[in-house]
Design a protein around this motif. Structure first.
Motif, PDB file in Angstrom:
ATOM      1  N   SER A 285      51.150  86.674  60.438  1.00 48.05           N
ATOM      2  CA  SER A 285      50.207  86.135  60.219  1.00 48.05           C
ATOM      3  C   SER A 285      50.901  84.714  59.635  1.00 48.05           C
ATOM      4  O   SER A 285      51.405  84.877  59.210  1.00 48.05           O
ATOM      5  CB  SER A 285      49.032  86.589  59.465  1.00 48.05           C
ATOM      6  OG  SER A 285      49.366  86.337  58.552  1.00 48.05           O
ATOM      7  N   GLY A 289      47.823  80.060  61.002  1.00 45.52           N
ATOM      8  CA  GLY A 289      46.267  81.317  61.322  1.00 45.52           C
ATOM      9  C   GLY A 289      46.784  81.578  62.390  1.00 45.52           C
ATOM     10  O   GLY A 289      45.842  82.716  62.440  1.00 45.52           O
ATOM     11  N   LEU A 308      42.711  82.407  65.157  1.00 44.82           N
ATOM     12  CA  LEU A 308      41.804  83.075  63.940  1.00 44.82           C
ATOM     13  C   LEU A 308      42.233  81.605  63.043  1.00 44.82           C
ATOM     14  O   LEU A 308      43.161  81.743  61.659  1.00 44.82           O
ATOM     15  CB  LEU A 308      42.356  84.461  63.465  1.00 44.82           C
ATOM     16  CG  LEU A 308      42.071  85.114  64.023  1.00 44.82           C
ATOM     17  CD1 LEU A 308      42.593  86.383  63.238  1.00 44.82           C
ATOM     18  CD2 LEU A 308      40.353  84.942  63.605  1.00 44.82           C
ATOM     19  N   LEU A 313      45.198  83.965  56.419  1.00 47.20           N
ATOM     20  CA  LEU A 313      44.861  85.336  56.843  1.00 47.20           C
ATOM     21  C   LEU A 313      45.993  86.018  55.304  1.00 47.20           C
ATOM     22  O   LEU A 313      46.623  85.430  54.914  1.00 47.20           O
ATOM     23  CB  LEU A 313      45.549  85.726  58.254  1.00 47.20           C
ATOM     24  CG  LEU A 313      44.993  85.012  59.244  1.00 47.20           C
ATOM     25  CD1 LEU A 313      45.340  84.780  60.607  1.00 47.20           C
ATOM     26  CD2 LEU A 313      43.143  85.305  59.454  1.00 47.20           C
ATOM     27  N   ASP A 327      40.733  87.995  56.309  1.00 44.19           N
ATOM     28  CA  ASP A 327      40.702  86.550  56.128  1.00 44.19           C
ATOM     29  C   ASP A 327      40.035  85.825  54.565  1.00 44.19           C
ATOM     30  O   ASP A 327      39.682  86.714  54.181  1.00 44.19           O
ATOM     31  CB  ASP A 327      40.537  85.924  57.473  1.00 44.19           C
ATOM     32  CG  ASP A 327      38.678  85.802  57.567  1.00 44.19           C
ATOM     33  OD1 ASP A 327      37.819  86.407  56.900  1.00 44.19           O
ATOM     34  OD2 ASP A 327      38.284  85.528  58.440  1.00 44.19           O
TER      35      ASP A 327
END
Length: 379
Positions: A285, A289, A308, A313, A327
């Motif tokens: 990650s 994001g 995302l 994250l 998150d």
């Protein structure tokens, strides 16, 4: 994410304010809204929950050892839970605020105190010993082979006898002028301990003696300013079969031969979290994001999920047919391991998930910054 300015001659660590690249208040990088899951193919259920205290500005990741999971909080609580049921086995107050933990091999459980104290307990919760690090400890200690290895923020690495706390060896390391203020991880595997380092380096030491086995570069510092040259390894390296893999901030994700340090592959990326590794993929990650998967064999890009963005994250985890990641709002997202598509989601307590998740049997365990420990399973 915070950064630390290191004044080597005076051993002073001053936090630079306003360096968070992931704040929800950043007008340029607003967190992406959640994508509606109309027909999720995976339905995670909560197996158990346990509430401990808040983490504050530290990060406390659960530690799995045998059939127990150990958790801690900033107020000094250390707890042993049954990993299958979440039932509390014992809870002790360490008598000091904590900044690091937990490390355990099932026989010795170790946490770090706010002033650099190192506190060790046995499996019944009785304190075994106490030692003093040279500076603040943010990285979770690791325990194995009869030793406890501790890294402090001045990058001093010490090995202690797990039963008595006697110092067995020390390894001082230099630190760049500007570093991430986080918790570079360590992992013990066989006769070696692998230690994430500031400056984008991955260090392997002989566990018994602290002698260097090898040091490899994951991320090469680049750029004209100190900020541009920050390339710390932020999370813990991961050992899978004969590979050791890691990721750096403003650097690369890479895998090496765990015995020799010989490079297998590397790809440009930037992350202040760790990696997850399974039989086929390495998962990251990144600092924007995005969640990406790379072939463990050759580093080829398998897929990327960019839905995302800027949700701060956690380190991902490979879990069955899914990749799970937490998150900043306490949601846990389940992505398809094969193509990265959303397949499920579950909410926790609304606070950020910064800690590394762990897998205990069929349970997937996350700990939030507010202290909720949640075990999930998939039906």
């Amino acid at each position: 994410m915070r950064m630390t300015k290191t004044v080597v001659a005076a051993s002073v660590f001053a936090m630079l304010a306003g360096c968070s690249l992931f704040s929800s208040k950043d007008t340029k990088n607003q967190p992406a809204p959640l994508v509606e899951l109309k027909n999720p193919s995976l339905s995670p259920k909560v197996v158990w929950k346990y509430s401990t205290g808040k983490a504050g500005t530290a990060v406390f990741s659960p530690a799995l050892a045998g059939d127990s999971v150990y958790v801690a909080d900033a107020d000094g609580a250390l707890v042993r839970l049954n990993a299958a049921s979440g039932k509390e086995q014992w809870r002790v107050k360490t008598g000091t605020d904590l900044t690091a933990g937990v490390g355990s091999d099932g026989e010795v459980i170790v946490v770090g105190g706010v002033k650099g104290q190192i506190l060790a307990y046995d499996a019944s919760g009785k304190q075994l010993w106490k030692a003093q690090a040279s500076s603040e400890v943010l990285s979770s200690p690791v325990v194995g082979g009869g030793l406890v290895v501790v890294r402090s923020v001045d990058n001093m690495i010490n090995g202690y006898d797990a039963k008595t706390g006697a110092k067995k060896w020390s390894m001082p390391r230099t630190t760049p002028a500007l570093t991430l203020r986080n918790a570079p991880g360590m992992v013990i595997n066989g006769p070696n301990v692998y230690i994430a380092q500031p400056g984008g380096k991955l260090l392997a030491l002989t566990l018994a003696t602290g002698i260097q086995r090898f040091e490899v570069v994951v991320g090469e510092p680049r750029g004209a300013t100190e900020l541009e040259r920050v390339t710390d390894i932020a999370g813990a390296p991961v050992i899978f079969e004969k590979d050791v893999c890691a990721v750096s901030y403003q650097g690369r994700v890479a895998c090496f031969d765990a015995a020799t340090g010989a490079p297998h592959w590397s790809k440009p990326t930037s992350s202040d979290k760790g990696v997850a590794v399974d039989q086929r993929f390495v998962f990251v990650s990144d600092d924007k994001g995005d969640v990406g998967a790379y072939s463990r064999e050759n580093g080829a890009n398998a897929w990327k999920n960019d839905k995302l963005s800027y949700r701060n994250l956690s380190t991902p985890v490979s879990y069955g047919r899914a990749v799970a990641v937490g998150d900043y709002q306490g949601y846990i997202h389940f992505l398809s391991r094969e193509d990265g598509a959303f397949i499920g989601r579950v909410a926790t307590d609304g606070s950020a998930i910064n800690a590394d998740p762990v897998i205990a049997g069929t349970n997937l365990i996350f700990q939030t910054q507010s202290g909720t420990v949640t075990a999930l399973a998939v039906e």
